[in-house]
Design an enzyme around this catalytic site. Sequence first.
Site, PDB file in Angstrom:
ATOM      1  N   ARG A 261      99.213  65.079  53.693  1.00 21.09           N
ATOM      2  CA  ARG A 261      98.620  64.011  54.946  1.00 21.09           C
ATOM      3  C   ARG A 261      96.887  64.228  54.608  1.00 21.09           C
ATOM      4  O   ARG A 261      96.492  64.219  53.025  1.00 21.09           O
ATOM      5  CB  ARG A 261      98.072  65.821  55.059  1.00 21.09           C
ATOM      6  CG  ARG A 261      97.323  65.181  56.637  1.00 21.09           C
ATOM      7  CD  ARG A 261      96.704  66.330  57.824  1.00 21.09           C
ATOM      8  NE  ARG A 261      95.513  67.194  56.861  1.00 21.09           N
ATOM      9  CZ  ARG A 261      94.695  68.050  57.262  1.00 21.09           C
ATOM     10  NH1 ARG A 261      95.724  68.861  58.692  1.00 21.09           N
ATOM     11  NH2 ARG A 261      94.097  68.492  56.471  1.00 21.09           N
TER      12      ARG A 261
ATOM     13  N   CYS B 265      93.437  62.040  56.245  1.00 21.16           N
ATOM     14  CA  CYS B 265      92.596  62.245  57.289  1.00 21.16           C
ATOM     15  C   CYS B 265      91.316  61.741  57.021  1.00 21.16           C
ATOM     16  O   CYS B 265      91.145  61.977  56.274  1.00 21.16           O
ATOM     17  CB  CYS B 265      92.112  64.167  57.391  1.00 21.16           C
ATOM     18  SG  CYS B 265      91.282  63.903  58.701  1.00 21.16           S
TER      19      CYS B 265
END
Length: 125
Positions: A103, A105
């Site tokens: 991931r 962000c």
Amino acid sequence: MKKIISSDKAPKAIGPYSQAVRSGGLVFFSGQLGINPETGKLAEGGVKAQAEQALKNIRAILEEAGAGVENVVKTTVFITKMDDFQEVNAAYSAVFSGDFPARSCVAVHQLPLNALVEIEIIVAL
């Protein structure tokens, strides 16, 4: 060869793009905002509510693609304030657990419709 994937259980695209596109064994999802597909409006209740709705939308498209959250290999989360990181993580952790996908962000200046969060994913089938 590519295949367009769409679900009536997720909001229609608000621009010239597809909800998801399959190419070979991968499915690339366009970013999902926290739009309720029944009302066409952003979920009320702040960033966590919008993140939860974005993830519901993703799950609907995953189902249409014949996949589940266990097939997600990469996510990218866009938020308008890094102060919202923990609230988004709470919604995210309720969906993804155990072997988390990779991931990123990123805090951005603004999102479409003045949304607070947008989430995109890549799926391996």
